[in-house]
Design a protein around this motif. Structure first.
Motif, mmCIF file in Angstrom:
data_model
loop_
_atom_site.group_PDB
_atom_site.id
_atom_site.type_symbol
_atom_site.label_atom_id
_atom_site.label_comp_id
_atom_site.label_asym_id
_atom_site.label_seq_id
_atom_site.Cartn_x
_atom_site.Cartn_y
_atom_site.Cartn_z
ATOM 1 N N THR A 108 0.850 -1.187 0.000
ATOM 2 C CA THR A 108 0.000 0.000 0.000
ATOM 3 C C THR A 108 0.880 1.229 0.000
ATOM 4 O OG1 THR A 108 -1.730 1.208 1.207
ATOM 5 C CG2 THR A 108 -0.159 -0.026 2.521
ATOM 6 N N ARG A 109 0.350 2.294 -0.545
ATOM 7 C CA ARG A 109 1.126 3.539 -0.519
ATOM 8 C C ARG A 109 1.135 4.146 0.871
ATOM 9 N NH1 ARG A 109 -1.679 4.897 -5.554
ATOM 10 N NH2 ARG A 109 -2.713 6.638 -4.509
ATOM 11 N N CYS A 110 0.117 3.799 1.675
ATOM 12 C CA CYS A 110 -0.016 4.470 2.957
ATOM 13 C C CYS A 110 -0.752 3.582 3.949
ATOM 14 C CB CYS A 110 -0.781 5.786 2.754
ATOM 15 S SG CYS A 110 -1.108 6.722 4.244
ATOM 16 N N PHE A 111 -0.184 3.388 5.138
ATOM 17 C CA PHE A 111 -0.896 2.813 6.268
ATOM 18 C C PHE A 111 -1.302 3.958 7.189
ATOM 19 C CE2 PHE A 111 1.143 -1.459 5.619
ATOM 20 C CZ PHE A 111 -0.024 -2.197 5.634
ATOM 21 N N VAL A 112 -2.593 4.067 7.449
ATOM 22 C CA VAL A 112 -3.096 5.018 8.440
ATOM 23 C C VAL A 112 -3.477 4.192 9.662
ATOM 24 C CG1 VAL A 112 -4.781 6.808 8.964
ATOM 25 C CG2 VAL A 112 -3.921 6.543 6.627
ATOM 26 N N ILE A 113 -2.801 4.443 10.775
ATOM 27 C CA ILE A 113 -2.900 3.576 11.939
ATOM 28 C C ILE A 113 -3.517 4.365 13.084
ATOM 29 C CG2 ILE A 113 -1.613 2.014 13.445
ATOM 30 C CD1 ILE A 113 0.701 2.484 11.194
ATOM 31 N N GLY A 114 -4.611 3.872 13.647
ATOM 32 C CA GLY A 114 -5.278 4.605 14.713
ATOM 33 C C GLY A 114 -6.030 3.684 15.654
ATOM 34 N N GLY A 115 -6.490 4.266 16.753
ATOM 35 C CA GLY A 115 -7.313 3.525 17.701
ATOM 36 C C GLY A 115 -6.639 3.224 19.010
ATOM 37 N N GLU A 116 -5.318 3.108 19.017
ATOM 38 C CA GLU A 116 -4.574 2.805 20.233
ATOM 39 C C GLU A 116 -3.180 3.406 20.119
ATOM 40 O OE1 GLU A 116 -5.563 -1.269 22.288
ATOM 41 O OE2 GLU A 116 -5.295 -1.608 20.157
ATOM 42 N N ASN A 117 -2.466 3.369 21.231
ATOM 43 C CA ASN A 117 -1.085 3.834 21.239
ATOM 44 C C ASN A 117 -0.253 3.001 20.273
ATOM 45 O OD1 ASN A 117 1.226 5.284 22.159
ATOM 46 N ND2 ASN A 117 1.764 3.565 23.478
ATOM 47 N N LEU A 118 0.475 3.660 19.385
ATOM 48 C CA LEU A 118 1.289 2.989 18.371
ATOM 49 C C LEU A 118 2.745 3.004 18.804
ATOM 50 C CD1 LEU A 118 1.698 1.730 15.539
ATOM 51 C CD2 LEU A 118 1.887 4.075 14.650
ATOM 52 N N ARG A 119 3.361 1.821 18.778
ATOM 53 C CA ARG A 119 4.772 1.713 19.132
ATOM 54 C C ARG A 119 5.608 1.496 17.878
ATOM 55 N NH1 ARG A 119 6.126 1.696 24.164
ATOM 56 N NH2 ARG A 119 8.153 0.787 23.655
ATOM 57 N N ALA A 120 6.800 2.068 17.894
ATOM 58 C CA ALA A 120 7.679 2.009 16.729
ATOM 59 C C ALA A 120 8.073 0.580 16.387
ATOM 60 C CB ALA A 120 8.923 2.852 16.988
ATOM 61 N N GLU A 121 8.134 -0.301 17.381
ATOM 62 C CA GLU A 121 8.544 -1.677 17.129
ATOM 63 C C GLU A 121 7.633 -2.369 16.122
ATOM 64 O OE1 GLU A 121 9.885 -0.699 21.356
ATOM 65 O OE2 GLU A 121 8.246 -0.191 19.999
ATOM 66 N N ASN A 122 6.352 -1.992 16.090
ATOM 67 C CA ASN A 122 5.412 -2.629 15.167
ATOM 68 C C ASN A 122 5.577 -2.162 13.725
ATOM 69 O OD1 ASN A 122 4.279 -4.108 17.223
ATOM 70 N ND2 ASN A 122 2.524 -2.763 17.508
ATOM 71 N N LEU A 123 6.413 -1.169 13.509
ATOM 72 C CA LEU A 123 6.614 -0.624 12.170
ATOM 73 C C LEU A 123 7.886 -1.145 11.508
ATOM 74 C CD1 LEU A 123 5.787 3.115 12.997
ATOM 75 C CD2 LEU A 123 4.229 1.394 12.091
ATOM 76 N N THR A 124 8.646 -1.960 12.232
ATOM 77 C CA THR A 124 9.984 -2.342 11.782
ATOM 78 C C THR A 124 9.979 -3.009 10.420
ATOM 79 O OG1 THR A 124 10.732 -2.587 14.066
ATOM 80 C CG2 THR A 124 12.023 -3.705 12.365
ATOM 81 N N LEU A 125 9.060 -3.938 10.191
ATOM 82 C CA LEU A 125 9.039 -4.674 8.929
ATOM 83 C C LEU A 125 8.921 -3.730 7.743
ATOM 84 C CD1 LEU A 125 8.919 -7.427 7.476
ATOM 85 C CD2 LEU A 125 6.433 -7.373 7.759
ATOM 86 N N TRP A 126 8.016 -2.759 7.841
ATOM 87 C CA TRP A 126 7.806 -1.838 6.719
ATOM 88 C C TRP A 126 8.946 -0.818 6.610
ATOM 89 C CZ3 TRP A 126 3.935 -4.327 9.160
ATOM 90 C CH2 TRP A 126 3.011 -4.977 8.340
ATOM 91 N N ARG A 127 9.450 -0.370 7.722
ATOM 92 C CA ARG A 127 10.552 0.594 7.657
ATOM 93 C C ARG A 127 11.805 -0.033 7.057
ATOM 94 N NH1 ARG A 127 10.851 3.978 13.207
ATOM 95 N NH2 ARG A 127 12.125 5.338 11.882
ATOM 96 N N ASN A 128 11.997 -1.327 7.296
ATOM 97 C CA ASN A 128 13.195 -1.998 6.779
ATOM 98 C C ASN A 128 13.043 -2.455 5.336
ATOM 99 O OD1 ASN A 128 14.510 -1.665 9.201
ATOM 100 N ND2 ASN A 128 14.173 -3.756 9.922
ATOM 101 N N PHE A 129 11.848 -2.936 4.970
ATOM 102 C CA PHE A 129 11.703 -3.585 3.672
ATOM 103 C C PHE A 129 10.746 -2.879 2.716
ATOM 104 C CE2 PHE A 129 12.970 -6.885 6.703
ATOM 105 C CZ PHE A 129 14.120 -7.365 6.067
#
Length: 641
Positions: A293-314
């Motif tokens: 996807t061109r964009c993930f919009v993430i909402g509803g709860e506190n977002l932690r950076a650890e959950n973004l690692t896969l997309w940030r790396n690859f």
């Protein structure tokens, strides 16, 4: 841990100006129109473009607009006009989109009703809203036994509706009218309905189309209930910008979203919760996330950076946007886009206000606190709801006068969320005002324990609860999703020692429970009420007469025993009583497919949550597969035993 910062000394005038006005200078032009009018403009501009996809069904903008007009005329005959509340209870099928647009075209406001809700809750919402008309499907009619002549089934009643004019009705809703009333959980034990105006909704959608890069021809999956305001972001921006929405069938474990993301690349945007994002991170391989996807919009709860690692790396080209906002201020009012230089651990900030929105971090005296200081977050501007339906006292408590911006009639919403401004004007979410608990007389902020525990390399995610399973025996319990393999002695010793080095003794949990994944509500948020008690894994072994009898039962029992981390389970035991949840159910279905070479519909698993019951479904599906020569048609049939 966190408390409102006293503001005894006050602020210098320059600091006050910056906090209240410079960082809230978000003015932007917004069309003085309603959502359906913006849709009608797009339908006129691209009538043959694809608007809605659902399985093998397709609706163009022209067809969607014409059908919505016909339903709107029918609603007018039933007395629907401006400010009339219309219940909408439908599965995610094209008629759902028709219904929502039709309510607005008739002048009314819709009340979204999730067909998965218990009938008693649905009845309360319909009664509280005073809904004169209910739009639904024939298969859902039984949910509303008292609806009478006001119930309209858009499938079976369509022959009569199709006789109505396909021209646009005159004098629909105005920007100052209600667009929808969305019910959220209430502290009194009954849900409360937030009244959202067209003007606020149009402000958010206009902003979102530009901010998220929604363009003509793009595709957006819609995988959540219309009773969850996350769906607003999935559904409407694409339809106002010339894109199309793909309505995904109902499921309980996001397996249809996973399948949709595998099926098509380069989605315009995908709106999800952090819990869903973690599930996707566990499901997809590194090479699969590129161009998802061109964009993930993430909402509803506190977002932690650890959950973004896969997309940030690859998939570094994928935009990762943290969107914050309560239902009472139209979905999202504050956003932060994660950049390459942002930290790879810890909480993601919630960012800055969207167009025509003001965010205030105030102390107990309702005066702004300085950057870095903790205060309660108040939200002002275009998105503030009219209030709560039929709740004047609660409305007066939560929607208060805005003394800073917008004139004498302006109001701001008191969120109950703790926040602080960074020196650069970026907001950080810090928890709830009412999140404190007491353990043996000590005041404890659970969020602080979670933040420290999350810093351990062995922890992928964690939740800490204060449980009182026996009266008077309150204790802290930590639930942990491990990162990698747990040590030979288990997680508890290592994590307890880690926390004792960083926290007072009374803040160290008495129990540490490892879980495969957190249970989710239907809206994708962590369901804390469903977390098991400390003794949940110590159930006795099943009786001899409850052991598997057939090869199907033995294989299925082994799958569930492994997933539930039990030595064995009885064929009559409800797997959800043993700790299963929606995400674990999705894993089970995947393993069942591999083991038996059949696709068990998600609904069948929830209808037959025992090994014995589900084994019967699997045997029936296997028989149908063989009868159809392996063609697969039987695998899509829902079995009723």
């Amino acid at each position: 841990m966190l408390a409102l910062t006293p503001n005894r000394a006050g602020l210098a005038e320059a600091d006050r100006e910056r906090l209240l006005y410079l960082w809230n200078a978000t003015g932007a032009a917004v069309p003085d129109l309603c959502v359906h009018e913006l849709f009608e403009r797009q339908a006129a501009a691209s009538p043959e473009a694809l608007a809605v996809v659902h399985d093998d069904r397709r609706l163009s903008y022209r067809e969607l607009d014409r059908r919505a007009n016909q339903v709107a005329h029918h609603l007018r005959r039933l007395g629907v006009g401006r400010e009339t509340l219309v219940g909408v209870c439908m599965e995610r099928v094209p008629e759902l989109v028709v219904a929502l647009l039709a309510v607005w075209k008739a002048g009314g406001a819709y009340v979204p009703l999730d067909p998965a809700y218990p009938p008693e809750r649905l009845a309360f919402m319909v009664g509280d809203a005073g809904a004169r008309v209910l739009l639904t499907q024939e298969k859902l009619r039984a949910l509303f036994p008292a609806a009478g002549d006001g119930l309209v089934c858009l499938d079976t009643d369509w022959p009569a509706i199709a006789k109505e004019s396909a021209e646009r009705p005159a004098a629909g809703a105005l920007p100052s009218n209600l667009a929808y009333v969305m019910y959220t959980s209430g502290s009194t034990g009954q849900p409360k309905g937030a009244m959202i105006l067209h003007s606020g909704l149009v402000n958010y959608l206009t902003w979102a189309i530009e901010a998220y890069g929604v363009t003509a021809g793009g595709s957006v999956p819609v995988h959540s209930s219309i009773s969850f305001d996350l769906t607003v972001t999935s559904l409407y921006p694409a339809l106002l910008a010339g894109g199309h929405v793909e309505l995904l069938p109902e499921d309980a474990g996001a397996q249809n979203l996973v399948a949709a993301l595998r099926r098509a690349k380069n989605r315009t945007l995908v709106k999800i919760t952090p819990a869903h994002l973690e599930l996707l991170g566990r499901t997809f391989a590194a090479d699969e996330v590129v161009c998802m996807t061109r964009c993930f919009v993430i909402g509803g709860e506190n977002l932690r950076a650890e959950n973004l690692t896969l997309w940030r790396n690859f998939a570094p080209a994928t935009r990762l946007i943290n969107e914050y906002g309560p239902t009472e201020t139209v979905v999202g009012c504050c956003v932060y886009e994660v950049g390459p230089d942002d930290p790879h651990d810890g909480s993601i900030p919630i960012g800055r206000p969207i167009a025509n929105t003001q965010l205030y971090v105030l102390g107990a005296d309702l005066e702004p606190v300085p950057p870095g200081a903790v205060g309660e977050l108040y939200i002002g501007g275009a998105g503030v709801a009219r209030g709560y339906l039929n709740r004047p006292e609660l409305t007066a408590e939560r929607f208060v006068a805005d003394p800073f911006f917008g004139g004498p009639e302006a109001r701001m919403y008191k969120t109950g969320d703790l926040a602080r401004y960074r020196p650069d004007g970026v907001l950080e979410y810090l928890g709830r005002v009412d999140s404190q608990v007491k353990i043996r007389g000590h005041r404890v902020e659970l969020g602080e324990i979670e933040a420290v525990l999350a810093g351990n390399a062995r922890v992928r995610a964690c939740v800490v609860l204060a449980r009182e399973d026996a009266p008077g025996d309150k204790e802290l319990v930590a639930y942990v999703v491990p990162e990698g393999e747990a040590p030979a002695g288990g997680l508890a010793p290592a994590l307890r020692a880690f926390l004792k080095e960083r926290l007072p003794e009374f803040m160290v949990p008495a129990h540490f429970i490892a879980v495969a994944a957190f249970p989710l509500t239907r809206n994708g948020k962590i369901d804390r009420d469903a977390l098991p008690p400390p003794a949940g894994g110590d159930a006795p072994a099943p009786a001899d007469d409850d052991l598997p009898r057939t090869e199907t039962e033995r294989t299925l029992a082994a799958i569930w025993a492994k997933l539930l981390k039990r030595e064995r389970i009885g064929i009559g035991e409800d797997v959800f009583d043993l700790g299963a949840h929606s995400l674990l159910a999705m894993r089970a279905l995947s393993q069942i497919r591999d083991a038996f070479d059949v696709n068990v519909p998600t609904r069948n698993l929830f209808e037959h949550p025992t090994v014995a019951g589900l084994a019967g479904v699997i045997d029936r599906l296997t028989f149908l597969e063989a009868s159809n020569g392996g063609g697969g048609d039987g695998a899509r049939e829902e079995i009723r035993l």
